[in-house]
Design a protein around this motif. Structure first.
Motif, short mmCIF file in Angstrom:
data_model
loop_
_atom_site.label_atom_id
_atom_site.label_comp_id
_atom_site.label_asym_id
_atom_site.label_seq_id
_atom_site.Cartn_x
_atom_site.Cartn_y
_atom_site.Cartn_z
N ALA A 20 0.85 -1.18 0.00
CA ALA A 20 0.00 0.00 0.00
C ALA A 20 0.89 1.23 0.00
N VAL A 21 0.48 2.27 -0.73
CA VAL A 21 1.27 3.49 -0.84
C VAL A 21 0.42 4.68 -0.43
N TRP A 31 6.02 10.43 -1.88
CA TRP A 31 5.49 9.21 -1.29
C TRP A 31 5.84 9.25 0.20
N LEU A 34 5.10 3.40 2.26
CA LEU A 34 5.06 2.23 1.37
C LEU A 34 5.13 1.01 2.28
N MET A 116 -0.95 5.62 -10.26
CA MET A 116 -0.50 4.59 -9.33
C MET A 116 -1.60 3.58 -9.13
N ARG A 117 -1.23 2.28 -9.22
CA ARG A 117 -2.20 1.20 -9.07
C ARG A 117 -1.65 0.17 -8.09
N THR A 118 -2.49 -0.26 -7.18
CA THR A 118 -2.08 -1.31 -6.24
C THR A 118 -3.01 -2.50 -6.41
N SER A 121 1.03 -5.90 -5.97
CA SER A 121 2.17 -5.06 -6.28
C SER A 121 1.73 -3.61 -6.42
N LEU A 122 2.71 -2.71 -6.46
CA LEU A 122 2.47 -1.31 -6.77
C LEU A 122 2.99 -1.06 -8.17
N VAL A 124 3.39 1.98 -11.13
CA VAL A 124 3.34 3.42 -11.37
C VAL A 124 3.64 3.65 -12.85
N THR A 284 7.33 -1.06 -11.39
CA THR A 284 6.55 -2.03 -10.60
C THR A 284 7.36 -2.45 -9.40
#
Length: 291
Positions: A20-21, A31, A34, A116-118, A121-122, A124, A284
């Motif tokens: 999670a970010v 940021w 993380l 940004m997508r979680t 994984s994260l 960007v 990623t």
């Protein structure tokens, strides 16, 4: 070796952990967290380092465009340069805007945007747009909270461009991970009073292993200048900087371009918006824990 082979090393004891970010658009898109967690959502680790000096947070909050860099920790977006003027670029020192999940900031004639997508994984996705052929450097300046036992694995690395060695402004091209001192550059401690900045050109995968935890980073150019090259910038400050009040901080910085400044000398070249006026790249990040 491919990115998939970096980590885990074929050991089923290593299991992925969801990430999670959290970001702060008012503070340069920084940021601020993380975190990796167990499958049940219980937090296990905060990966980002924060400067413990109580005076740093208010100094960071007071930053305006063109100000000297404040080393608060977390992840700063260094764009359109890392070194030079302005120091660490212009994106980190001004507010970002957001529209339907797209976060962006302007730096002169260039615009830097990210999504940004979680999903475990994260991921960007970055987009740089501006006048065709405009040079730039973009580094994701991630300062990680790592123990002295941590190791850095960069399977594509063959050489390191060590900045400011043997004197300020010089660049020494040395075998990886030998570096310039007694401790190889892939060892991230214990503290020995040194501070080293090294650029690893042509690298697009890295893993940081710290005891039973690992963080894997993969990045690549997805659209735009076909000559654009990925690199990794390592900032290994083992209590060697700043001279007056040194502390420990470790920067693992995926980037596009193979040079840290637009104005300086040395090997490498910046990225470019190319003939189409844009470049896209993706980062990623995956967390792992050994059971």
């Amino acid at each position: 070796m491919t990115g998939a082979e970096v980590w885990p090393p074929g050991d089923p004891a290593w299991q992925p952990r969801p990430l999670a970010v959290r970001t702060d658009l008012g503070l340069g898109g920084r940021w601020t967290a993380l975190r990796s967690a167990a499958r049940d959502g219980v937090p296990e680790r905060e990966w980002l380092w924060r400067n413990p000096d109580p005076g740093v947070a208010p100094a960071r909050a007071a930053v305006r465009l063109g100000a000297a860099f404040v080393d608060a920790g977390g992840v700063e977006e260094c764009f359109p340069t890392v070194r030079g003027l302005p120091d660490h670029g212009a994106a980190w020192s001004q507010p970002w805007t957001a529209d339907e999940g797209r976060q962006q900031v302007r730096a002169g004639d260039l615009c830097l945007a990210r999504r940004m997508r979680t999903d475990g994984s994260l991921a960007v996705d970055y987009t740089v747009t501006g006048p065709p052929g405009t040079p730039f450097v973009h580094a994701v300046h991630a300062l990680l909270d790592l123990s002295p036992a941590a190791r850095l694995h960069v399977p594509e690395a063959r050489t390191a461009h060590v900045l400011d060695h043997p004197v300020d402004g010089a660049v020494a091209v040395l075998p990886w991970p030998a570096g310039t001192g007694a401790t190889p550059l892939d060892r991230l401690g214990p503290d020995d009073g040194t501070a080293t900045a090294a650029l690893l050109p042509g690298c697009s995968t890295a893993a940081v292993v710290d005891g039973s935890d690992a963080l894997v980073l993969r990045w690549r150019v997805t659209e735009g200048d076909p000559a654009a090259t990925c690199s990794l910038l390592l900032w290994r400050n083992l209590g060697g900087w700043p001279a007056a009040r040194p502390y420990r901080s470790i920067g693992i910085e995926p980037m596009v371009g193979t040079i840290a400044t637009l104005q300086g000398s040395g090997p490498g070249r910046p990225a470019s918006t190319g003939v189409g006026g844009g470049l896209c790249w993706e980062l990623t990040i995956t967390a792992w824990r050994q059971s």
